[in-house]
Design a protein around this motif. Structure first.
Motif, short mmCIF file in Angstrom:
data_model
loop_
_atom_site.label_atom_id
_atom_site.label_comp_id
_atom_site.label_asym_id
_atom_site.label_seq_id
_atom_site.Cartn_x
_atom_site.Cartn_y
_atom_site.Cartn_z
N ILE A 90 0.84 -1.20 0.00
CA ILE A 90 0.00 0.00 0.00
C ILE A 90 0.87 1.25 0.00
O ILE A 90 1.69 1.45 0.90
CB ILE A 90 -0.94 0.00 1.22
CG1 ILE A 90 -1.88 -1.20 1.15
CG2 ILE A 90 -1.74 1.30 1.26
CD1 ILE A 90 -2.77 -1.37 2.36
N SER A 91 0.71 2.05 -1.05
CA SER A 91 1.40 3.34 -1.16
C SER A 91 0.59 4.22 -2.08
O SER A 91 -0.37 3.77 -2.72
CB SER A 91 2.83 3.15 -1.71
OG SER A 91 2.77 2.58 -3.01
N THR A 92 0.94 5.48 -2.18
CA THR A 92 0.23 6.42 -3.05
C THR A 92 0.15 5.87 -4.48
O THR A 92 1.16 5.45 -5.05
CB THR A 92 0.93 7.78 -3.06
OG1 THR A 92 0.92 8.32 -1.73
CG2 THR A 92 0.25 8.76 -4.01
N ALA A 144 -11.96 -0.37 8.47
CA ALA A 144 -11.77 -1.45 7.50
C ALA A 144 -11.73 -2.83 8.16
O ALA A 144 -11.08 -3.03 9.19
CB ALA A 144 -10.49 -1.21 6.73
N THR A 145 -12.45 -3.74 7.53
CA THR A 145 -12.40 -5.14 7.96
C THR A 145 -11.73 -6.02 6.90
O THR A 145 -11.32 -7.14 7.18
CB THR A 145 -13.81 -5.67 8.23
OG1 THR A 145 -14.63 -5.48 7.06
CG2 THR A 145 -14.45 -4.95 9.42
N ASP A 146 -11.65 -5.50 5.66
CA ASP A 146 -11.02 -6.28 4.60
C ASP A 146 -10.39 -5.31 3.60
O ASP A 146 -10.99 -4.30 3.23
CB ASP A 146 -12.05 -7.17 3.89
CG ASP A 146 -11.38 -8.11 2.90
OD1 ASP A 146 -10.52 -8.90 3.33
OD2 ASP A 146 -11.69 -8.03 1.70
N VAL A 147 -9.16 -5.62 3.17
CA VAL A 147 -8.45 -4.80 2.19
C VAL A 147 -7.93 -5.72 1.09
O VAL A 147 -7.25 -6.71 1.36
CB VAL A 147 -7.25 -4.05 2.83
CG1 VAL A 147 -6.50 -3.26 1.77
CG2 VAL A 147 -7.73 -3.14 3.95
N PHE A 148 -8.29 -5.36 -0.17
CA PHE A 148 -7.81 -6.12 -1.31
C PHE A 148 -7.03 -5.18 -2.23
O PHE A 148 -7.49 -4.09 -2.54
CB PHE A 148 -8.98 -6.74 -2.07
CG PHE A 148 -8.58 -7.44 -3.34
CD1 PHE A 148 -8.00 -8.70 -3.31
CD2 PHE A 148 -8.74 -6.81 -4.58
CE1 PHE A 148 -7.62 -9.34 -4.48
CE2 PHE A 148 -8.36 -7.43 -5.75
CZ PHE A 148 -7.80 -8.71 -5.71
N VAL A 149 -5.85 -5.62 -2.64
CA VAL A 149 -5.01 -4.79 -3.50
C VAL A 149 -5.24 -5.18 -4.96
O VAL A 149 -4.87 -6.27 -5.39
CB VAL A 149 -3.51 -4.94 -3.15
CG1 VAL A 149 -2.67 -4.07 -4.09
CG2 VAL A 149 -3.26 -4.55 -1.69
N HIS A 150 -5.86 -4.27 -5.72
CA HIS A 150 -6.04 -4.50 -7.17
C HIS A 150 -4.70 -4.40 -7.89
O HIS A 150 -4.40 -5.22 -8.76
CB HIS A 150 -7.00 -3.47 -7.77
CG HIS A 150 -8.42 -3.61 -7.37
ND1 HIS A 150 -9.20 -4.66 -7.77
CD2 HIS A 150 -9.21 -2.81 -6.60
CE1 HIS A 150 -10.43 -4.51 -7.27
NE2 HIS A 150 -10.45 -3.40 -6.56
N GLY A 151 -3.94 -3.35 -7.55
CA GLY A 151 -2.67 -3.12 -8.22
C GLY A 151 -1.80 -2.19 -7.40
O GLY A 151 -2.28 -1.23 -6.79
N THR A 152 -0.50 -2.48 -7.34
CA THR A 152 0.43 -1.65 -6.57
C THR A 152 0.98 -0.52 -7.43
O THR A 152 0.81 -0.50 -8.65
CB THR A 152 1.59 -2.50 -6.04
OG1 THR A 152 2.28 -3.07 -7.16
CG2 THR A 152 1.09 -3.61 -5.14
#
Length: 477
Positions: free
Chosen positions: A62-64, A88-96
């Motif tokens: 997770i970054s800008t 937040a209870t859930d975090v999904f990374v689509h793209g870094t």
């Protein structure tokens, strides 16, 4: 679970509900607070993440600039600057987004730098706000004409005619540039080209729109136009969008009435529907003004300027009256104008137009009845045979924003003007047919869309109000 846009979520504020949003990270503070934005609003939504409940690898991603999907409970915010936030209870990374190479970092970037990153600049607050206003303006334009009995007409982009008569057109050809076929005179033989004749990208859809107005009554075009003008100013583009209504049975007075009503309606629509973006752009403009010398600062804030146009009646003044005012003005007498006004017939510059609007009349101005020599061939010649039934709408801070006229409906007069200007009558046979078969008084005007967006957003350079500017030596992206 259905995802909501951040704009929807901030409007509804369903406190206590479990919600889901998608967006891009604007900032990530203290390994806990993520400011997310999805482009639907100028406002970010703060998401509070307790990373003790998540895998350590997630934190590293997770970054800008990273794209995330976050689910959680919407609660009232305890911090300043926002009314609600997501626990937040859930975090999904689509793209870094690699922080070492991602160019749109949370700091101030120059507009010049962002033009070099035009594919990413819409992720900044400024360009996101500008493009939302642009979209809203486009919708308002279509809404106005559709509600007022106009039919949307698609003018051709490839054309064999030069509506402006300036010759600044981009050629369209499939011939071999290094070895084109030649005719018996040694000239390029365009009969061998794709269209069988010399063709160009259009500079205006007006002439074609006139033909449809003379069958449908009232039409408008809204599409791309092109000028091969080698100009690198803050007011010119090689590719830009034009709005061009044409109306049968409308004279110059009706044309002026329509232009004023149209502009006021569309700008009021933006004031009603883009308040957050306009407030942000106004603050940005005020901050920018502080760095300018006092003499260069605008006298009106952005929203005030829009209301100035919407709430004031447009003053109608003949070109001749305007010349007299300018000749006798203090700036002219004291030689403060870059282009002094000496005599009738001068082509007015932006500095003259702004003086009339901002200093003399203190309201928007419509100038009409211009000298025939400085206007296009298709404009209706007045009885004095010196002036034509042309009109320009002048705005504060920008000068001319609309140009139009009552069109010349008399066949013999139009033929004479075409001959005087050495225009090939054979290329305009179809245009002349309008005067042969059921001719009638008709009028129209043209409005450069980017000029209107520039006015509505306060942006100083026209290259910053179109997604991908096309200018001399620049066709990137």
């Amino acid at each position: 679970m259905n995802s909501l846009s951040i704009k929807e979520l901030l409007n509804k504020q369903p406190i206590g509900d479990t919600v889901e949003i998608n967006g891009w990270v604007k900032t990530f503070r203290s390994n806990r607070f993520i400011a997310l934005n999805d482009g639907s609003t100028i406002h970010n939504l703060q998401c509070v993440v307790d990373f003790e409940n998540f895998d350590d690898n997630l934190l590293k991603q997770i970054s800008t600039g990273a794209a995330l999907k976050i689910s959680g409970i919407l609660v009232e915010s305890q911090g300043r600057g926002q009314s609600v936030e997501i626990q937040a209870t859930d975090v999904f990374v689509h793209g870094t987004a690699d922080p070492e190479t991602y160019p749109i970092q949370p700091k101030k970037h120059s507009l010049e730098f962002l033009r070099e990153k035009a594919h990413l600049r819409v992720r900044t607050n400024t360009f996101a706000a500008v493009m939302r206003v642009r979209s809203t303006l486009a919708f308002a334009i279509h809404s106005y004409f559709q509600q007022n009995g106009f039919y949307y007409m698609h003018a051709p982009i490839v054309t064999g005619s030069d509506a402006e008569g300036a010759g600044e057109m981009f050629k369209v050809s499939m011939l071999d540039a290094k070895n084109p076929p030649l005719d018996e005179n040694g000239e390029v033989d365009y009969s061998k080209d794709f269209f069988g004749k010399e063709t160009n990208l259009t500079v205006s859809g007006q002439l074609e729109a006139e033909t449809y107005a003379m069958g449908l009554g009232k039409v408008y075009t809204f599409g791309p136009t092109f000028r091969a003008e080698n100009s690198n100013t803050s007011r010119h583009l090689a590719e830009f969008w034009m709005i061009e209504p044409e109306m049968a049975f409308h004279d110059l007075d009706a044309n002026m009435d329509l232009s004023e009503d149209f502009i006021k309606w569309t700008l009021q629509y933006v004031l009603d529907n883009c308040q957050d973006d306009l407030e942000f752009l106004e603050k940005r403009l005020l901050d920018e003004e502080k760095s300018k010398p006092q003499i260069e600062r605008s006298e009106m804030a952005l929203i005030e300027k829009l209301k100035f146009v919407v709430e004031n009646n447009f003053k109608r003044v003949t070109y001749t009256e305007a010349i007299d005012i300018l000749k006798n003005s203090k700036p002219n007498k004291k030689k403060k104008f870059q282009f002094p006004i000496d005599e009738w017939g001068a082509d007015l510059q932006s500095e003259h137009e702004r003086f009339l609007v901002e200093k003399h009349f203190k309201c928007p101005v419509i100038l009409f009845d211009y000298p025939a020599k400085i206007k296009a061939f298709y404009m209706r010649l007045n009885e004095d045979e010196k002036t034509v039934r042309a009109m320009d709408v002048l705005f504060p801070g920008i000068g001319e924003i609309v140009g139009g006229s009552q069109r010349e409906e008399r066949l013999d007069v139009l033929q004479q003007k075409i001959e005087e200007l050495n225009i090939d009558e054979k290329e305009l046979w179809w245009y002349l047919d309008l005067r042969r078969f059921g001719t009638a008084v008709h009028s129209g005007f043209g409005l450069g869309f980017e000029r209107l967006v520039q006015f509505a957003t306060g942006m100083g350079n026209i290259r910053d109000v179109i997604p991908y500017p096309r200018t001399p030596q620049n066709a990137e992206f």
